[in-house]
Structures are given as C-alpha cells and as structure tokens.
Design an enzyme around this catalytic site. Structure first.
Site, mmCIF file in Angstrom:
data_model
loop_
_atom_site.group_PDB
_atom_site.id
_atom_site.type_symbol
_atom_site.label_atom_id
_atom_site.label_comp_id
_atom_site.label_asym_id
_atom_site.label_seq_id
_atom_site.Cartn_x
_atom_site.Cartn_y
_atom_site.Cartn_z
ATOM 1 C CB THR A 28 -0.915 0.192 1.271
ATOM 2 O OG1 THR A 28 -1.856 -1.186 1.102
ATOM 3 C CG2 THR A 28 -1.746 1.232 1.330
ATOM 4 C CG HIS A 178 -5.751 -8.446 1.117
ATOM 5 N ND1 HIS A 178 -5.306 -9.450 2.017
ATOM 6 C CD2 HIS A 178 -5.309 -7.257 1.228
ATOM 7 C CE1 HIS A 178 -4.488 -8.656 2.937
ATOM 8 N NE2 HIS A 178 -4.455 -7.258 2.396
ATOM 9 C CG ASN A 181 -2.088 -8.633 6.196
ATOM 10 O OD1 ASN A 181 -1.464 -9.702 6.722
ATOM 11 N ND2 ASN A 181 -1.442 -7.896 5.308
ATOM 12 C CE1 TYR A 183 -7.113 -3.617 6.252
ATOM 13 C CE2 TYR A 183 -5.460 -5.348 5.102
ATOM 14 C CZ TYR A 183 -5.997 -4.082 5.729
ATOM 15 O OH TYR A 183 -4.777 -3.034 5.978
ATOM 16 N NE ARG A 230 0.226 -11.083 1.345
ATOM 17 C CZ ARG A 230 0.995 -9.664 1.845
ATOM 18 N NH1 ARG A 230 0.126 -8.866 1.908
ATOM 19 N NH2 ARG A 230 2.032 -9.849 1.946
ATOM 20 C CG ASN A 238 -5.423 -3.889 10.005
ATOM 21 O OD1 ASN A 238 -5.223 -2.835 10.590
ATOM 22 N ND2 ASN A 238 -5.110 -4.370 9.133
ATOM 23 N N GLY A 319 8.767 -7.419 0.081
ATOM 24 C CA GLY A 319 7.980 -6.560 0.329
ATOM 25 C C GLY A 319 8.784 -5.193 0.191
#
Length: 368
Positions: A28, A178, A181, A183, A230, A238, A319
């Site tokens: 991001t 996605h 993480n 979400y 992923r 989070n 990354g």
C-alpha cells in the site's frame, strides 16, 4: 555473483512463465488520485521500474467504495480506475513483466468519512477493531462497524467478481484475493472478529464460507489458473485473532485447493514482524495445496534460497526491499548492495520515496 540458487530459475505459473521466483508483494502506497481513487501517472512509472520481478502484485485495490479503509488507495470498480490501471499494465508488459492485482475489501478497518454517504463500515459482527486508519492526512481511530445482514453477503461476493472482470479488462495477467491481515475475508474466518450465529459464523466451516465463496466466484470469472489468494494464519495485524488457527486454515486451504487456484500466498508469522510469533505448521498448508506456494514475510536472499532448495515453497514474495530497489532481482543476482528505504515516504506523497530510488546502473553512473 551470488551462490547458486533456485531464486532466479523460471517457474510456470498456470499459463504464465515467470523468469524468476521473486514476487513483489502487494504494498500500500496511498498515492491514488482523488476523488476517483484512480492510479496516478506515477504508478505507471513505479510498476514499470519493477517489471523484472518474476511477478508483480499490485497494492491492494478496493472492489467497491465500501471496501476502502485508507485515504488515496486505488480501486478497481469504476471505468476511470480500469483506464488508469490499463496504463500500468501496458507499461509493465512493454517492459516484459507480468502483473496481478490484489482485490481488497477492508471490512471493519475503515472510517465513516471514506464510506458511501458517510455510512458505517461493515464487518461480520459489530466488533470494533483497536487501531488506527489514515484519513485526511492523519491517523485516526477506526470507526465502529455494523454487522452485515445475511442478504448483503451476495453483494459482497459479486463486488469481488465484478472487480475480477474489471481487472481482466484493465489488462492484468491475473488477480490475487486479499484474504489476509485482518480485512473482511480474514474477519469472517477468525473467531476474534466473527461472532455470528448464522451460516457465516460459529463453526470453522461457516466462518470459512465467505472466503471460499469469494474465491470460487473470482476463479469462475478470471479463471482458476489466473487467481491467487493471500492468507495470514497467525498475524495480529489490525487487531485480528483466532483461538485455533491450524484447523481453520487447514480447512480453508483444502477448499482453496479444490478450486484449483494457481497460488497460495502465505504471510508466515506477524505481517512485517516476527516470523515465530505463534506456533503454526505452514508445511501442512504446502502439502494440502495443489498449486504454487508463495512464501512471504521477512525473507532475504539467504532464507529464500534455503526455503526454495528445501522445496518448502515455489515462489518468494519480497516487500519493502522492492520499494527502495526497483532492480531488486539484479541486485540479489549480482550480490550488489541494496538501497535503504525511507519509511517516512511509504504512505502518501509524490515521487519522493516512490519513483526516485536509483537502479544499480543509475547509481554507478551518478558516482562516476
């Protein structure tokens, strides 16, 4: 030259031949152009500079306005966004690269100011995450979410499916879902966020349902051989958690393998943090999944080479090193030193810390 390694060997990923086994992980960068959240001309340059990666995976891109959780992140749900991304894929393909887009719905990790008509962010349950999001140029508390009604869930699935169709229209070689993480899909899967008592809550099978239904819909639209996903079994990112992640993710990966997705991208450990934060048998996922296993989190040349040699992974995602080293493949191949990244420019801004990191040749020329 570096020691012999499988890292620079080609790999057949579905219909796509990768020239090496390095993937650029989704990162991001908060540089989309408001109000339409369209990739900027700088993004065209940024991804083009990194086209020597075996596979580029774009920054997470929301499948709807409701799916946005941070300022200036790009989407893949409007004609303008598709046109913006088409310029990116054209540049990457001109440079001989291969590129997937990551499809994203943040769920509860959002703020009312980003939602349609200032609405409430959605989640599996009305459980607020402890943490901050980035809006209006500052970090602020995540907003209180509301639980999705059962009748709304087909619309969530459809938003991913439409995003996959848009991705193909934008020229992407494939898509990555996605599911990591903390979400939305991860929120449904993990019992720390999912307190539902209907068909999408309670048992492992129910909590895994949305992730698998989204994966099926996206694979049907884009082709399973152009669809990756992923996951992050034990990350606390989070404010996400699960009381027993091993059987949960064994079940999820069994379902993903049955769909014949082309790769499984696994964040091993805490995202951007310790790899050993919690016990977990990643080898179990590797054995259960029929496609490529992409390992992620804290990899350097030595660890990547070791894991590939052992057959524990097929691809390695890097990354932050790709942020500051557009020519990371060449630098690792030749043993050249790496540029250091500037953390202050990771999120938001312009060219500084985005497209101005020198490639090795440029650095040598500058030194002469």
């Amino acid at each position: 030259m570096s020691a012999p390694t499988k890292l620079f060997e080609p790999y057949q990923l579905g219909p796509i031949t990768l020239p090496n086994r390095l993937a650029m992980a989704p990162l991001t960068r908060n540089r989309a152009v408001p109000p339409g959240m369209v990739p900027s001309p700088l993004a065209v340059e940024y991804y083009g500079q990194r086209a020597s990666a075996g596979l580029l995976i774009t920054e997470a891109s929301q499948v709807s306005q409701q799916g946005q959780g941070y300022q200036d992140t790009p989407g893949i749900y409007s004609k303008e966004q598709v046109a913006g991304w088409k310029k990116v894929t054209d540049r990457v393909h001109e440079k001989g690269g291969r590129i997937f887009i990551q499809l994203w719905h943040v769920g509860r990790i959002s703020h009312t100011s980003l939602q349609p008509n200032g609405g409430t962010p959605v989640a599996p349950s009305a459980v607020r995450a402890k943490g901050k999001t980035f809006v209006g140029g500052t970090f602020t508390d995540i907003s209180e979410p509301r639980a999705l009604d059962l009748a709304e869930i087909p619309g969530i699935i459809d938003s991913f499916k439409r995003a996959a169709a848009n991705a193909l229209a934008a020229g992407f070689d494939g898509v990555e879902i996605h599911g990591a993480n903390g979400y939305l899909l991860d929120q449904f899967a993990k019992d720390g966020a999912n307190k539902r008592t209907d068909a999408y809550g309670g048992s492992i099978e129910n909590r895994a349902r949305l992730m698998l239904e989204v994966a099926k819909a996206v694979a049907t639209e884009a082709g399973a051989n152009r669809t990756g996903i992923r996951i992050s079994p034990v990350t606390p990112a989070n404010d996400i958690s699960d009381s027993n992640p091993q059987p949960l993710f064994d079940h999820i990966v069994d379902g993903l393998s049955a769909l014949k997705l082309v790769y499984l991208h696994v964040v091993e450990g805490a995202t951007g943090g310790p790899r050993d934060i919690a016990p977990f048998d990643y080898a179990s996922l590797r054995k259960r999944f029929g496609g490529a296993y992409m390992a992620n989190n804290g990899y350097d040349f030595a660890l990547a080479s070791q894991v590939l040699a052992a057959g524990s992974a097929d691809l390695i995602a890097f990354g932050k090193p790709f942020i500051s080293n557009p020519d990371l493949v060449e630098r690792l191949k030749t043993g050249a030193p790496l540029n250091e990244w500037d953390k202050a420019t990771f999120y938001g801004g312009g060219a500084k810390g985005y497209t101005d990191y020198p490639a090795l040749g440029e650095k040598l020329e500058a030194a002469q």
